[in-house]
Write an enzyme that holds these catalytic residues in place. Structure first.
Site, PDB file in Angstrom:
ATOM      1  NE  ARG A 404      -3.983  -2.298   1.698  1.00 16.25           N
ATOM      2  CZ  ARG A 404      -3.869  -3.568   2.097  1.00 16.25           C
ATOM      3  NH1 ARG A 404      -2.886  -3.912   2.897  1.00 16.25           N
ATOM      4  NH2 ARG A 404      -4.726  -4.472   1.694  1.00 16.25           N
ATOM      5  CG  ASP A 575     -12.714 -12.026   7.498  1.00 11.23           C
ATOM      6  OD1 ASP A 575     -11.875 -11.509   8.254  1.00 11.23           O
ATOM      7  OD2 ASP A 575     -12.462 -12.286   6.301  1.00 11.23           O
ATOM      8  CG  ASN A 653     -12.352  -3.847   2.524  1.00 12.58           C
ATOM      9  OD1 ASN A 653     -11.262  -3.918   3.073  1.00 12.58           O
ATOM     10  ND2 ASN A 653     -12.997  -4.923   2.087  1.00 12.58           N
TER      11      ASN A 653
END
Length: 791
Positions: A404, A575, A653
């Protein structure tokens, strides 16, 4: 500077034509010959002796007694083509000859052929593959002392980054070539280090190394290591210099041998550097990082607050429709080997870079799989590249090559590798200054995070929770790589919070830390989010809340000590890791001036916390939620019975979010989608009627958590196509939609003002910066970096 600079090991010389083949035998025997893999008989002194005799009889007449060539045939010493070829290639060349060039075939007995091949190979073997004589300690003293090499060159992270880095020279050159360059620096100038002087139309001149050049611009690195990006229209003339500015090294044969012995020894870096030279390049200090100028983008989110909001206004609602594509830089994915796993094959169907570019002192830094690139932000031309082969036997996004971005401080660029190493690169050369392995023991560790700079520390985390790790976030001295502290997200025996795991110790309890955190200098607090527990859906061996998974952590940045934590999803079985942006905002809130932390979570709730103590001030669902009816006064979710389908699948996200101080709205990309409920064994129940998923760009009122406006997205929802947003003081929101368009909206009402079809995969977040007095917007799309600007 105390000594001139040269190019790619311009401290290296060439023998005169008076040398004879005996010189090569001395080199091979005294400095150690290179073993030839797969060669029979093995490389020994008798083979070299016999090969020397055969060469003198059959080859020297054309290729020269010193093997450096004549007008009849090319040289065989220091021949890159011969170095790259195999033993079999060389044997075939001798047997068959090259009829078109006049070289006849030689039908030699096997023993003679092998001996001749051994000799020629020894003349082209890298120094690192040879046993080099000499005193390496004395060579180090010469490098940093009498020879003044360190005033211009770096080696293994020590020295000055003006001339080429010498850390890998022994892997690239033979002993003979190294000696030659030491004596005659002009024998070869490496690409990117040719000297040139640009005379500018304004009367100034710039002299330095031509690191990159095209028909329309030139990038010069001056003799202090500073880069100058010069456009064709600024130049009245360019004068090219054909020689190195470094004089021949004045040293005795013994000193030369000692120096090569030192170079041969320094083939790697560790966590500490014993010798360093003051950088002649102006560094990026922490004061600049903590108070960036509007045109800077010095951290992953552009500032330490995590709020991807820029004060730039040159591009605004009145002219954004004029934006054009300025340049494209493609990350060379073909250089990487790829793992053959089901996870990799599935996710590569929608591969996209997830890097956010950093721009520091006129240089852009972007990452790809195990790679960092330094670019000219005005043209996208490459200045340098650092890369290494992909690691094998990794899992998750680290196996995909996800990375990233980087962090910068002083003269260094920091990146993580796929196998959880933290590396410091020199900003001028791109060579490694130090490297550390973050985990202490092998587990399913990887790393994909863009590191964060806080004071003199570089902070990074790890990935791998979905396959079982003991997660942690750690801080390292930026100068040396020495670890200062580590906070474990999974407790071990005798540590606080172990009781939240039931009777079984969670040795591999998960808790990844793969998203860049935020920092508040006023309260001196580091904020970091953590991932899901392991196993993520099978909770039979992990009763309790499972701290510190799915948490927002507030840490002391100097010690790593926990100040407070807030767990958004206790005992997660879906999750819903908390690895999503932590945005720090100082603003009026519900009648008072508050220090807030904004967080839209994967569990479907939008949170406003008091970041001084972690208290929940507002919590409201921003997508459909069936697993909880709300967040109670104690900050815990009020659980609902789960039947059939659970909503959301993933509310949002990791991608960037933004808060505008003008509209006081918080902008998030949301996903409305549910999933089939998992049983404790991990099996899905049979499907019932399920609506297809849909994405929205939504604007929240932070006072109430209500949605003020939304922009529905057309396109696929699978494959983690989750582009983040960028807000600017020009009144614009930039983001990439699921269909591959880059879009600009009016931040007030979501009206589309401009779009550009890329037909690529949007998985990254935009940034904006100034270059040459102009504002640009850049982002990653698919395997490319795209940069947009006004005409």
């Amino acid at each position: 500077m105390t000594a001139p600079i040269n190019a790619k090991v311009e401290c290296f010389c060439q023998h005169s034509s008076a040398c004879r083949i005996a010189r090569f035998l001395i080199v091979a025997l005294a400095w150690g010959a290179t073993p030839v893999l797969g060669q029979t008989p093995p490389t020994t002194a008798p083979n070299l002796t016999e090969g020397t005799k055969i060469y003198a009889q059959r080859c020297a007449g054309c290729h020269g007694a010193d093997a450096h060539g004549t007008d009849k045939a090319p040289g065989l010493a220091g021949n890159q083509r011969l170095r790259d070829g195999s033993v079999q290639d060389l044997q075939d060349l001798i047997r068959k000859g090259v009829p078109g060039s006049g070289m006849p075939p030689f039908d030699l007995p096997p023993q003679e052929l092998d001996s001749l091949v051994v000799l020629v190979r020894s003349l082209n073997a890298p120094s690192a593959e040879s046993t080099v004589g000499g005193d390496a300690t004395a060579g180090e003293s010469f490098f940093f002392g009498k020879g003044q090499c360190a005033s211009c060159h770096m080696i293994s992270g020590a020295g000055a980054a003006i001339g080429p880095d010498l850390s890998n020279v022994v892997r690239e050159m033979t002993v003979d070539e190294i000696q030659a360059k030491l004596v005659n620096p002009n024998s070869r100038i490496a690409p990117g280090y040719e000297l040139a002087t640009a005379q500018l139309r304004n009367g100034n001149t710039v002299r330095g190394f031509a690191r990159n050049r095209s028909n329309f611009d030139i990038l010069l690195q001056d003799l202090t290591g500073q880069f100058h990006l010069i456009q064709q229209g600024e130049i009245s003339a360019i004068t090219e210099e054909k020689q190195s500015i470094m004089p021949s090294v004045k040293a005795s044969p013994e000193e030369l041998r000692d120096l090569v012995a030192y170079l041969d020894m320094r083939t790697g870096v560790g966590a500490r550097v014993s010798k360093s030279q003051p950088s002649k390049v102006a560094g990026i200090d922490f004061a600049r990082i903590s108070n960036p100028k509007p045109g800077d983008w010095l951290t992953y989110n552009g500032n330490l607050s995590g709020n991807r909001y820029s004060e730039l206004t040159q591009i605004n609602t009145t002219n954004v429709h004029e934006l054009t594509l300025k340049w494209i830089f493609s990350v060379p994915l073909w250089k990487n080997s790829f793992p053959n796993t089901n996870y990799f094959v599935e996710n590569m169907r929608y591969f996209g870079l997830e890097t956010t570019p950093i721009v520091a002192d006129g240089i852009m830094y972007v990452t790809g799989p195990n790679a960092t690139f330094a670019l000219d932000p005005f043209t996208g031309r490459e200045i340098w590249e650092y890369s290494r082969p992909r690691s094998h036997e990794l899992v998750g996004d680290a196996a995909l090559g996800t990375n990233r971005g980087v962090a910068v401080l002083h003269d260094k660029v920091f990146m993580v590798t796929d196998n959880a190493h933290l590396i410091a690169l020199n900003r001028t050369t791109g060579h490694v200054m130090w490297e550390v392995v973050m985990p202490d023991e092998p587990q399913h560790y990887g790393s994909t995070v863009a590191p964060l700079i806080v004071k003199d520390l570089v902070i990074a985390g790890v990935s791998g929770a979905d396959w079982g790790i003991r997660g942690f976030v750690a801080a390292y001295k930026a100068s040396t790589g020495e670890r200062v502290w580590r906070f474990w997200t999974i407790p071990s025996k005798g540590e606080p919070a172990l009781e939240t795991w039931g009777s079984k110790e969670p040795a591999l309890g998960g808790g990844s830390t793969w998203l860049t955190g935020s920092y508040d200098p006023e309260t001196d607090t580091l904020y970091w989010s953590t991932g899901n527990p392991f196993p993520d859906s099978d909770d039979r061996d992990r009763s309790g809340d499972n701290l510190y998974t799915n948490c927002i952590l507030a840490l002391n940045p100097d010690t790593g000590k926990l100040k407070w934590h807030y767990q958004v999803t206790p005992h997660d079985v879906h999750d819903w890791d908390a690895n999503a942006p932590l945005v720090l905002v100082d603003t009026k809130y519900q009648g008072g001036y508050r220090k807030l932390l904004l967080h839209a979570d994967k569990n479907g709730f939008f949170y406003v916390l008091d970041r001084t103590d972690g208290r929940v001030l507002t919590a409201r669902n921003f997508v459909r939620t069936t697993w909880a009816s709300g967040i109670g006064p104690d900050g815990r979710p009020q659980r609902a019975k789960e039947e059939g389908f659970v909503c959301p699948e993933v509310g949002t996200n990791w991608n960037a979010t933004a808060f505008s101080p003008v509209t006081r709205l918080y902008y998030v990309v949301a996903l409305e989608k549910c999933e089939a409920k998992l049983t404790s064994s991990g099996a899905k129940k049979s499907k019932t009627d399920q609506e297809p998923g849909k994405k929205y760009l939504r604007a929240f009122d932070i006072e109430t958590g209500k949605i003020v406006w939304e922009d529905p997205q057309v396109g696929p929802v699978d494959g983690k196509r989750n582009s983040g947003v960028l807000a600017t003081a020009g009144g614009i929101l930039f983001y990439g939609d699921p269909s591959g368009d880059v879009i600009a909206l009016d931040e007030r009402d979501g009206k589309v003002l401009w779009h550009f079809p890329t037909n690529g995969i949007n998985k990254a977040s935009p940034m904006t910066h100034m270059a040459g007095g102009k504002q640009f917007v850049a982002l990653a799309v698919g395997p490319n970096i795209l940069c947009f600007g006004l005409p």
